[in-house]
Design an enzyme around this catalytic site. Structure first.
Site, PDB file in Angstrom:
ATOM      1  N   SER A   1     -10.103  12.289  -1.912  1.00 59.87           N
ATOM      2  CA  SER A   1      -9.268  11.553  -2.849  1.00 59.87           C
ATOM      3  C   SER A   1      -9.312  10.046  -2.662  1.00 59.87           C
ATOM      4  CB  SER A   1      -7.825  12.054  -2.796  1.00 59.87           C
ATOM      5  OG  SER A   1      -7.361  12.076  -1.483  1.00 59.87           O
TER       6      SER A   1
ATOM      7  N   HIS B   1      -5.102   6.914   0.534  1.00 55.70           N
ATOM      8  CA  HIS B   1      -5.138   6.564  -0.889  1.00 55.70           C
ATOM      9  C   HIS B   1      -5.223   5.049  -1.079  1.00 55.70           C
ATOM     10  CE1 HIS B   1      -2.844  10.551  -1.910  1.00 55.70           C
ATOM     11  NE2 HIS B   1      -4.076  10.743  -1.453  1.00 55.70           N
TER      12      HIS B   1
END
Length: 285
Positions: free
Chosen positions: A152, A204
């Site tokens: 991610s 992230h």
């Protein structure tokens, strides 16, 4: 990124959903580099090549091991491992959507470089920031000895770069909120952390920072079509990329840059709903 080891699997509903998604799109409609990393993630998760793939605990990103034991292979392998089938499903569904949009816009060779840049860049940033926190803010240094995996960070970086091809005045729907498209990744960073507090906020964040670095460096260096960088930062012709090519969706050709993948719904040419388009907001893995 998750910090726990994946569990054993039998029949898996998330993997069945992913297979249905892939075949509904059609392998022939997935650009080559997008397909390459899709296959790599699946091969690692399903342990198809055990002689090549390291064990989970040898692959996850642990900054202490990278810096003290010089286990630099973790910078690469950690992105291809996932904590669970659902983790894999969300990430690869999002990858299919983003890759099918961005790869035709910048070309397969540049997309390959971009993906590797986001993968390694986000991992290096993760290690570097974890080291800084460990030495100067010990209360925030949990990531230094953690074991993180997932694709991610790459997805957040690709999202930042993908948004550079959108008109600066475009509105994105992030869950219940409307935000300018070029700020959507920041909104998603916050929302993902609320929905999935076990996810890696730092991972992230490093993905977003890597994407912004890519845009700054390559958007000003002549590697991208004229207008790419200016579109992202609100200068030049609004709504155009690469010398006047309109960024609104079209339906002409197999790899037309902005065709929405089959099975996804656009609400209008000026807004999109990342939940409906399976952006995978509930995971940063």
């Amino acid at each position: 990124m998750y910090f726990r080891q994946r569990r054993g699997r039998g029949a898996s509903f998330p993997l069945a959903l992913l297979a249905m998604r892939i075949f509904s799109i059609g392998l022939e409609n997935i650009p080559p580099i997008t397909l390459l990393f899709l296959g790599a993630n699946l091969a690692v998760h399903l342990d198809i090549l055990p002689t090549i793939t390291p064990y989970f605990n040898e692959a996850c990103l642990t900054p202490w091991n990278v810096l003290n034991l010089h286990e630099y292979h973790r910078l690469f392998w950690s992105a291809l491992f996932h904590a669970s089938d659902m983790h894999l499903y969300y990430n690869l569904s999002s990858w299919l959507y983003k890759g099918r949009l961005l790869e035709p816009r910048i070309g397969s060779e540049m997309f390959l470089f971009t993906t590797i840049f986001c993968l390694l860049g986000s991992s290096v940033l993760y290690v570097g920031i974890s080291w800084i926190l460990f030495h100067y803010a010990p209360g925030l240094a949990g990531s230094y000895h953690s074991c993180a995996v997932g694709f991610s960070a790459v997805l957040f970086g690709i999202k930042v770069i993908l948004q550079t091809t959108e008109p600066p005045n475009r509105v994105a729907h992030v869950m219940w909120f409307q935000v300018p498209s070029k700020y959507a990744h920041w909104a998603e960073l916050a929302i993902v952390q609320i929905i999935a507090p076990h996810a890696s906020f730092l991972g992230h964040l490093c993905g977003i920072l890597t994407g912004l670095l890519w845009v700054r460096v390559f958007g000003q260096s002549g590697f991208l079509p004229p207008g790419f960088y200016n579109t992202f930062f609100g200068r030049g012709n609004r709504g155009q990329v690469g010398g006047g090519v309109n960024t609104r969706p079209t339906r002409t050709g197999r790899f037309t840059p902005v065709v929405a993948p089959s099975g996804y719904r656009r609400e209008s040419s000026h807004s999109y709903d990342p939940v409906q388009e399976n952006e995978g907001l509930r995971r940063r893995y």
